[in-house]
Design an enzyme around this catalytic site. Structure first.
Site, mmCIF file in Angstrom:
data_model
loop_
_atom_site.group_PDB
_atom_site.id
_atom_site.type_symbol
_atom_site.label_atom_id
_atom_site.label_comp_id
_atom_site.label_asym_id
_atom_site.label_seq_id
_atom_site.Cartn_x
_atom_site.Cartn_y
_atom_site.Cartn_z
ATOM 1 N N GLY A 49 -4.521 -9.159 72.765
ATOM 2 C CA GLY A 49 -5.681 -9.152 73.651
ATOM 3 C C GLY A 49 -5.271 -9.817 74.940
ATOM 4 O O GLY A 49 -4.196 -9.555 75.457
ATOM 5 N N GLU A 50 -6.074 -10.719 75.430
ATOM 6 C CA GLU A 50 -5.717 -11.497 76.619
ATOM 7 C C GLU A 50 -5.686 -12.964 76.233
ATOM 8 O O GLU A 50 -6.726 -13.564 75.928
ATOM 9 C CB GLU A 50 -6.742 -11.285 77.736
ATOM 10 C CG GLU A 50 -6.446 -10.075 78.612
ATOM 11 C CD GLU A 50 -5.043 -10.098 79.222
ATOM 12 O OE1 GLU A 50 -4.391 -9.052 79.183
ATOM 13 O OE2 GLU A 50 -4.610 -11.153 79.702
ATOM 14 N N CYS A 81 1.436 -10.512 70.033
ATOM 15 C CA CYS A 81 1.280 -10.323 71.475
ATOM 16 C C CYS A 81 0.528 -11.520 72.103
ATOM 17 O O CYS A 81 1.112 -12.587 72.217
ATOM 18 C CB CYS A 81 0.626 -8.974 71.739
ATOM 19 S SG CYS A 81 1.015 -8.348 73.367
ATOM 20 N N HIS A 171 2.635 -4.953 68.562
ATOM 21 C CA HIS A 171 1.413 -4.795 67.766
ATOM 22 C C HIS A 171 1.697 -4.038 66.462
ATOM 23 O O HIS A 171 1.582 -2.812 66.433
ATOM 24 C CB HIS A 171 0.393 -3.972 68.555
ATOM 25 C CG HIS A 171 -0.226 -4.696 69.695
ATOM 26 N ND1 HIS A 171 -1.475 -5.265 69.623
ATOM 27 C CD2 HIS A 171 0.232 -4.944 70.935
ATOM 28 C CE1 HIS A 171 -1.760 -5.822 70.785
ATOM 29 N NE2 HIS A 171 -0.749 -5.645 71.604
ATOM 30 N N GLU A 173 -0.156 -3.891 63.948
ATOM 31 C CA GLU A 173 -1.422 -3.351 63.428
ATOM 32 C C GLU A 173 -1.758 -1.992 64.040
ATOM 33 O O GLU A 173 -2.645 -1.297 63.565
ATOM 34 C CB GLU A 173 -2.560 -4.364 63.663
ATOM 35 C CG GLU A 173 -3.156 -4.423 65.059
ATOM 36 C CD GLU A 173 -2.259 -5.090 66.108
ATOM 37 O OE1 GLU A 173 -1.111 -5.431 65.799
ATOM 38 O OE2 GLU A 173 -2.737 -5.244 67.254
HETATM 39 N N1 GLN Z 1 -0.759 -9.520 78.537
HETATM 40 C C1 GLN Z 1 -1.524 -10.181 77.520
HETATM 41 C C2 GLN Z 1 -1.546 -11.689 77.734
HETATM 42 O O1 GLN Z 1 -0.895 -12.181 78.584
HETATM 43 C C3 GLN Z 1 -1.032 -9.848 76.142
HETATM 44 C C4 GLN Z 1 -1.201 -8.376 75.902
HETATM 45 C C5 GLN Z 1 -1.451 -8.004 74.465
HETATM 46 O O2 GLN Z 1 -1.852 -8.823 73.641
HETATM 47 N N2 GLN Z 1 -1.295 -6.734 74.181
HETATM 48 O O3 GLN Z 1 -2.203 -12.377 77.026
#
Ligand code: GLN
Length: 187
Positions: A49-50, A81, A171, A173
């Site tokens: 995610g972010e 990630c 990822h 998943e």
């Molecule tokens: N770019 C995202 C971050 O910095 C990570 C991207 C992802 O989880 N697919 O958190």
């Protein structure tokens, strides 16, 4: 396998992890608020995610401290990630830091623009031909002592294990292969 897994469910690709874990026989508990983070689990999943948004929500929802404590006490955790970024002790190109339980340094959005997202196949520990999906992914620039490098793709470290912490840039998943989730459930 009858495991009970807490899945951080504030943002990002958590449902895909849940589906995969449930299919492998685990029970999933969605972590959305302070009380959820106080429950006990056999393992924890930090999805993609972010990381900046997840880190902020973890603190606002008062889940940060209880989860950090559980990770430090040895609860198995899988970070994918953004989840890898949450675990990292150091983030090369960000001023934010989160759990900081995993030695040592990651780089956010580490792949250039045109390769922001790509698929690859690589080995992961003893497993070969693991499909990997990278989405604005980080990679691991430096590992600390006691950290096992599980996967290197295109010259960059993309998966590591440190004690009971399993973390990867990609990822699993979102790929049709159960082996990484099975490996985590065995931890
Ligand atoms: N770019 C995202 C971050 O910095 C990570 C991207 C992802 O989880 N697919 O958190």
């Amino acid at each position: 396998m009858g495991r009970r897994i807490g899945v951080l469910s504030v943002q990002g690709a958590f449902i895909e992890h849940e589906k995969r874990l449930q299919r492998l026989g685990a029970e999933c508990v969605e972590l959305r608020k302070h009380e959820d983070a106080m429950k006990s689990f056999d393992g924890l999943v930090l999805p993609g995610g972010e990381s900046s948004v997840q880190g902020k929500l973890l603190r606002e929802l008062e889940m940060f401290e209880p989860l950090k404590r559980q990770i430090e006490e040895g609860m198995p955790v899988m970070g994918t990630c953004a989840g890898l970024i949450l675990l990292a002790a150091e983030i090369n190109n960000d001023t934010r830091r989160h759990f900081q339980t995993l030695p040592r340094t990651v780089r956010r959005n580490a792949y250039g623009r045109q390769r922001e997202s790509f698929c690859a196949t690589g080995s992961f520990g003893d497993f070969t031909d693991i499909p990997m999906k990278f989405i604005r992914a980080p990679y691991i620039e430096e590992v600390g002592e006691g950290t096992e490098i599980l996967s290197v793709v295109r010259g960059n470290i993309v998966a590591v294990r440190y004690k009971k912490q399993l973390a990867m840039s990609f990822h699993p998943e979102l790929c049709p292969d159960d082996r990484i989730h099975e490996y985590f459930l065995k931890m």
